[in-house]
Scaffold this motif. Structure first.
Motif, mmCIF file in Angstrom:
data_model
loop_
_atom_site.group_PDB
_atom_site.id
_atom_site.type_symbol
_atom_site.label_atom_id
_atom_site.label_comp_id
_atom_site.label_asym_id
_atom_site.label_seq_id
_atom_site.Cartn_x
_atom_site.Cartn_y
_atom_site.Cartn_z
ATOM 1 N N MET A 12 0.908 -1.274 0.035
ATOM 2 C CA MET A 12 0.024 0.087 -0.107
ATOM 3 C C MET A 12 0.874 1.054 -0.026
ATOM 4 S SD MET A 12 -3.344 -0.781 2.294
ATOM 5 C CE MET A 12 -4.276 -2.206 1.944
ATOM 6 N N VAL A 13 1.928 1.049 0.819
ATOM 7 C CA VAL A 13 2.833 2.337 1.101
ATOM 8 C C VAL A 13 3.627 2.556 -0.682
ATOM 9 C CG1 VAL A 13 5.131 3.257 1.622
ATOM 10 C CG2 VAL A 13 3.413 2.558 3.014
ATOM 11 N N SER A 14 3.839 1.237 -1.206
ATOM 12 C CA SER A 14 4.415 1.332 -2.681
ATOM 13 C C SER A 14 3.600 1.888 -3.525
ATOM 14 C CB SER A 14 4.805 -0.203 -3.092
ATOM 15 O OG SER A 14 5.510 -0.089 -4.258
ATOM 16 N N PHE A 15 2.286 1.477 -3.605
ATOM 17 C CA PHE A 15 1.147 2.095 -4.635
ATOM 18 C C PHE A 15 1.035 3.342 -4.309
ATOM 19 C CE2 PHE A 15 0.886 -2.336 -5.951
ATOM 20 C CZ PHE A 15 0.235 -2.242 -7.030
ATOM 21 N N ASP A 16 0.729 3.784 -2.876
ATOM 22 C CA ASP A 16 0.464 5.303 -2.618
ATOM 23 C C ASP A 16 1.485 6.102 -3.464
ATOM 24 O OD1 ASP A 16 -0.661 7.392 -1.056
ATOM 25 O OD2 ASP A 16 1.301 7.410 -0.139
ATOM 26 N N SER A 17 2.942 5.602 -2.963
ATOM 27 C CA SER A 17 3.916 6.569 -3.878
ATOM 28 C C SER A 17 3.842 6.763 -5.119
ATOM 29 C CB SER A 17 5.504 5.924 -3.538
ATOM 30 O OG SER A 17 5.508 5.703 -2.114
ATOM 31 N N THR A 18 3.315 5.504 -5.918
ATOM 32 C CA THR A 18 3.094 5.636 -7.377
ATOM 33 C C THR A 18 2.136 6.436 -7.641
ATOM 34 O OG1 THR A 18 4.111 3.288 -7.553
ATOM 35 C CG2 THR A 18 2.890 3.986 -9.519
ATOM 36 N N LEU A 19 0.940 6.424 -7.079
ATOM 37 C CA LEU A 19 -0.447 7.034 -7.383
ATOM 38 C C LEU A 19 -0.195 8.417 -7.203
ATOM 39 C CD1 LEU A 19 -1.791 4.181 -7.164
ATOM 40 C CD2 LEU A 19 -3.613 5.266 -5.875
ATOM 41 N N ARG A 20 0.537 8.854 -6.065
ATOM 42 C CA ARG A 20 0.879 10.435 -6.084
ATOM 43 C C ARG A 20 1.901 10.883 -7.174
ATOM 44 N NH1 ARG A 20 -0.259 12.535 -0.934
ATOM 45 N NH2 ARG A 20 -1.068 10.725 0.576
ATOM 46 N N SER A 21 2.635 10.003 -7.816
ATOM 47 C CA SER A 21 3.516 10.593 -8.735
ATOM 48 C C SER A 21 3.189 10.421 -10.169
ATOM 49 C CB SER A 21 4.954 9.653 -8.588
ATOM 50 O OG SER A 21 5.159 9.769 -7.175
ATOM 51 N N ASN A 22 2.231 9.586 -10.243
ATOM 52 C CA ASN A 22 1.742 9.279 -11.827
ATOM 53 C C ASN A 22 0.348 9.200 -11.800
ATOM 54 O OD1 ASN A 22 1.246 8.013 -14.444
ATOM 55 N ND2 ASN A 22 3.144 7.283 -14.660
ATOM 56 N N LEU A 23 -0.356 9.990 -12.581
ATOM 57 C CA LEU A 23 -1.858 9.836 -12.810
ATOM 58 C C LEU A 23 -2.385 8.717 -13.408
ATOM 59 C CD1 LEU A 23 -3.064 13.824 -13.167
ATOM 60 C CD2 LEU A 23 -2.992 12.247 -11.016
ATOM 61 N N SER A 24 -1.546 8.186 -14.301
ATOM 62 C CA SER A 24 -2.075 6.982 -14.967
ATOM 63 C C SER A 24 -2.320 5.986 -14.343
ATOM 64 C CB SER A 24 -1.109 6.877 -16.280
ATOM 65 O OG SER A 24 0.110 6.200 -15.792
ATOM 66 N N VAL A 25 -1.859 5.839 -13.179
ATOM 67 C CA VAL A 25 -1.886 4.690 -11.993
ATOM 68 C C VAL A 25 -3.204 5.139 -11.151
ATOM 69 C CG1 VAL A 25 -0.955 3.182 -10.394
ATOM 70 C CG2 VAL A 25 0.318 3.771 -12.403
ATOM 71 N N GLY A 26 -3.910 4.212 -10.760
ATOM 72 C CA GLY A 26 -5.035 4.684 -10.134
ATOM 73 C C GLY A 26 -6.011 3.494 -9.303
ATOM 74 N N LEU A 27 -6.584 4.004 -8.235
ATOM 75 C CA LEU A 27 -7.535 3.045 -7.500
ATOM 76 C C LEU A 27 -8.924 2.972 -8.239
ATOM 77 C CD1 LEU A 27 -7.379 5.413 -4.273
ATOM 78 C CD2 LEU A 27 -6.652 2.986 -4.272
ATOM 79 N N PRO A 28 -9.314 1.994 -7.870
ATOM 80 C CA PRO A 28 -9.194 0.766 -6.641
ATOM 81 C C PRO A 28 -8.182 0.057 -7.105
ATOM 82 C CG PRO A 28 -11.132 0.247 -7.974
ATOM 83 C CD PRO A 28 -10.779 1.431 -8.661
ATOM 84 N N LEU A 29 -7.773 -0.635 -6.053
ATOM 85 C CA LEU A 29 -6.619 -1.576 -6.052
ATOM 86 C C LEU A 29 -7.084 -3.043 -5.716
ATOM 87 C CD1 LEU A 29 -3.823 0.335 -3.877
ATOM 88 C CD2 LEU A 29 -4.221 0.386 -6.379
ATOM 89 N N ASP A 30 -6.594 -3.927 -6.349
ATOM 90 C CA ASP A 30 -6.901 -5.502 -5.892
ATOM 91 C C ASP A 30 -5.598 -5.963 -5.414
ATOM 92 O OD1 ASP A 30 -9.444 -5.429 -7.225
ATOM 93 O OD2 ASP A 30 -8.545 -5.792 -9.352
ATOM 94 N N LEU A 31 -5.888 -6.827 -4.239
ATOM 95 C CA LEU A 31 -5.216 -7.419 -3.395
ATOM 96 C C LEU A 31 -5.382 -8.798 -3.327
ATOM 97 C CD1 LEU A 31 -2.891 -7.457 -1.076
ATOM 98 C CD2 LEU A 31 -4.526 -6.719 0.330
ATOM 99 N N LEU A 32 -4.347 -9.793 -3.326
ATOM 100 C CA LEU A 32 -4.768 -11.178 -2.998
ATOM 101 C C LEU A 32 -3.434 -11.725 -2.325
ATOM 102 C CD1 LEU A 32 -6.127 -13.609 -5.805
ATOM 103 C CD2 LEU A 32 -4.105 -14.207 -4.405
ATOM 104 N N PHE A 33 -4.048 -12.742 -1.302
ATOM 105 C CA PHE A 33 -3.051 -13.560 -0.708
ATOM 106 C C PHE A 33 -3.274 -14.894 -1.217
ATOM 107 C CE2 PHE A 33 -3.696 -10.465 3.270
ATOM 108 C CZ PHE A 33 -2.798 -9.447 2.860
#
Length: 243
Positions: free
Chosen positions: A178-199
């Motif tokens: 989530m921290v990794s994706f937050d850094s990416t979302l804040r830096s590039n508008l072409s990446v966006g929510l929602p996110l899919d997570l799987l364990f």
């Protein structure tokens, strides 16, 4: 653009992907980039995609259709004897789709390019994780490289490199991603929510958790706001440059 990450930890595999495919002032589209094939007690296969949307959809559709019409192609995703053979099957399908779309064949810089992260486990073998390139070849995660990224990778990579540990719990890896994706979302508008997570927990041959995370998800908001505050606090604690 997109951003997908697959992590191999001692307990199993963790996957996260965004859902944005186009971004602009008046053009934002959302498509699922994480696909799962599950045969309880026998195998669990996860495939995440980045690149040309038509190519990725064609690859996933072909793989899925052939599991339902076995006479068209054998083995299928649900019949391969190992994850290595599964990676070969996906790679060959990528080559097939790109070759049919581009007269120049499959090149990493082609307009029809697509890359994939494939992970899972087939009974009788260990959980495995692969990155598959547009040319159809692939590499496997190892102790030295226990995670793969595709799409917009540069903004979210530093935190994973610094903080990742194979002994992490699923909860800790979710926080890290989530921290990794937050850094990416804040830096590039072409990446966006929602996110899919799987364990995926090793030797379970079933999804442990699958969740879609939206902007309003309370835990996501807690992590992103807490990370911002922690960065500001860490920066303030550093000594000033001597003049």
């Amino acid at each position: 653009m997109t951003y997908c990450v697959g992590l191999k930890i001692d307990r199993g595999l963790v996957f996260m992907s965004d859902t944005r495919t186009n971004a602009g002032i008046d053009s934002i589209s959302t498509f699922r980039k994480m696909h799962v094939w599950e045969e309880p007690g026998e195998r669990l296969i996860v495939l995440m995609s980045a690149g040309n949307l038509a190519t990725t959809q064609a690859v996933v559709s072909l793989l899925d259709e052939r599991t339902k019409a076995v006479s068209e192609r054998a083995p299928t995703l649900l019949e391969t004897p190992s994850m290595y053979q599964t990676a070969r099957l996906v790679g060959n399908t990528v080559k097939e789709v790109i070759a049919s779309s581009s007269p120049d064949g499959q090149r990493a810089d082609a307009a029809f390019n697509a890359s994939f992260i494939l992970g899972g486990q087939v009974r009788g073998s260990e959980p495995r994780l692969f990155m598959i390139y547009p040319e159809g070849n692939f590499v496997e995660a190892s102790d030295d490289t226990p995670f793969f990224q595709i799409g917009e990778t540069k903004y979210g990579k530093p935190i994973i490199v610094r903080a990742f540990d194979r002994q992490m719990s699923f909860a800790e890896t979710a926080k890290l991603l989530m921290v990794s994706f937050d850094s990416t979302l804040r830096s590039n508008l072409s990446v966006g929510l929602p996110l899919d997570l799987l364990f995926y927990e090793r030797d379970s041959f079933a999804v442990k958790l699958k969740k879609r995370i939206s902007q309003d998800d309370p835990y996501y908001r807690t992590v992103t706001e807490g990370w911002s505050d922690a960065l500001k606090s860490a920066f303030a604690s550093l000594p000033d440059f001597p003049e």
